[in-house]
Design an enzyme around this catalytic site. Structure first.
Site, PDB file in Angstrom:
ATOM      1  N   LYS A 107       0.852  -1.186   0.000  1.00 53.81           N
ATOM      2  CA  LYS A 107       0.000   0.000   0.000  1.00 53.81           C
ATOM      3  C   LYS A 107       0.892   1.241   0.000  1.00 53.81           C
ATOM      4  CE  LYS A 107      -3.568   0.303   2.710  1.00 53.81           C
ATOM      5  NZ  LYS A 107      -4.311   0.921   1.582  1.00 53.81           N
ATOM      6  N   GLU A 116      -2.798   4.926   7.114  1.00 56.03           N
ATOM      7  CA  GLU A 116      -3.514   3.672   6.811  1.00 56.03           C
ATOM      8  C   GLU A 116      -3.069   2.555   7.742  1.00 56.03           C
ATOM      9  OE1 GLU A 116      -4.514   4.308   2.084  1.00 56.03           O
ATOM     10  OE2 GLU A 116      -2.643   3.334   2.613  1.00 56.03           O
TER      11      GLU A 116
HETATM   12  C1  A5P Z   1      -3.056   4.997  -0.498  1.00 61.82           C
HETATM   13  O1  A5P Z   1      -1.862   5.397   0.044  1.00 61.82           O
HETATM   14  C2  A5P Z   1      -2.948   3.590  -0.973  1.00 61.82           C
HETATM   15  O2  A5P Z   1      -2.526   2.681  -0.014  1.00 61.82           O
HETATM   16  C3  A5P Z   1      -4.234   3.141  -1.609  1.00 61.82           C
HETATM   17  O3  A5P Z   1      -5.027   2.408  -0.747  1.00 61.82           O
HETATM   18  C4  A5P Z   1      -3.872   2.352  -2.790  1.00 61.82           C
HETATM   19  O4  A5P Z   1      -2.954   3.118  -3.531  1.00 61.82           O
HETATM   20  C5  A5P Z   1      -5.068   1.969  -3.653  1.00 61.82           C
HETATM   21  O5  A5P Z   1      -5.444   3.042  -4.433  1.00 61.82           O
HETATM   22  P1  A5P Z   1      -6.575   2.947  -5.511  1.00 61.82           P
HETATM   23  O6  A5P Z   1      -7.793   2.490  -4.804  1.00 61.82           O
HETATM   24  O7  A5P Z   1      -6.704   4.356  -6.008  1.00 61.82           O
HETATM   25  O8  A5P Z   1      -6.132   2.003  -6.554  1.00 61.82           O
END
Ligand code: A5P
Length: 238
Positions: A107, A116
């Protein structure tokens, strides 16, 4: 324009991302505390949660994993808890950039990896939503590993990260370093396929200057994955 790790077929994937968010609403409690992830998939979930709150008058309050998600939630009418915590989060809905069969994740493509991870660790249930383009045999095969580092001595920190995990670029946005919500930089590391994600995560965390690595090992309870054939729910075993 940021040099965020590339993703393909954005339009098709967006339809699948929305389908995951629709399926994930089955896990939305009628009351309690929910965690709101970051990214385009989480944004679909925020929109659908807000619609349910408005339609059914659910007694939900939320913790957001980024300023962007906090703003989206507030605008949609989802009440937010204080940023400082502590919280007892019942369920968190978030996206991911790469997912293995074991439901381990990379992530941080959106730069929100630290918040997160804090919210994930504070949640009784973590529901991760992905389209099937994110599925992978081994982490690092499809996506660069985001690592958040403090600006002081970042090039020194990068040298140590490189010795352990591989070469990296400092993420940039409009010609300037990308700055996280926490005032830090992000290194996108070309790890190649990672054999032992838990060991790499632990080793990276020991490097002074590393705030957090975007490896989420054994942190997913339920995976909602959408493909052309439909939506599947996978539960982590063990
Ligand atoms: C945010 O920092 C990320 O961990 C997102 O959860 C991850 O990039 C998924 O992004 P999308 O849902 O836009 O693909």
């Amino acid at each position: 324009v940021c040099n965020l790790p590339e993703q393909s077929n954005m339009r098709d994937e967006d339809r699948l991302k929305q389908a995951t968010a629709e399926a994930a609403m089955a896990f939305l409690p009628e009351s309690g505390v929910i965690g709101l992830g970051t990214g385009t998939t989480a944004r679909h979930a925020i929109r659908l949660i807000a619609a349910q709150v408005a339609a059914k008058g659910l007694g939900l309050v939320a913790v957001a994993t980024s300023r962007a998600s906090a703003q989206a939630a507030a605008e949609a009418g989802i009440p937010l808890l204080d940023e400082e915590g502590p919280w007892e989060i019942d369920v968190t809905f978030d996206g991911a950039d790469e997912v293995t069969r074991e439901l381990d994740l990379i992530k941080g493509g959106g730069g929100a990896l630290l918040r997160e991870k804090i919210v994930n660790a504070a949640s009784a249930l973590n529901v991760i939503l992905v389209d099937d383009s994110k599925l992978s045999d081994r982490l690092g095969q499809r996506f660069r590993l985001p690592v958040e580092v403090v600006p002081f001595g970042w090039a020194q920190t990068r040298r140590n990260v490189q010795a352990l995990a591989g070469p990296s670029e400092r993420r940039e946005c409009d010609g300037s370093p990308f700055i996280t919500d926490n005032g830090n930089y992000v290194l996108d590391v070309h790890t190649g396929p990672i054999d032992t994600p838990a060991a790499l995560e632990q080793a990276l965390q020991l490097i002074p200057g590393v705030v957090v690595a975007g490896l989420f090992v054994r942190r997913t309870d339920l995976l909602v994955v959408a493909g052309e054939e439909g939506v599947e729910i996978r539960r982590r075993e063990g």
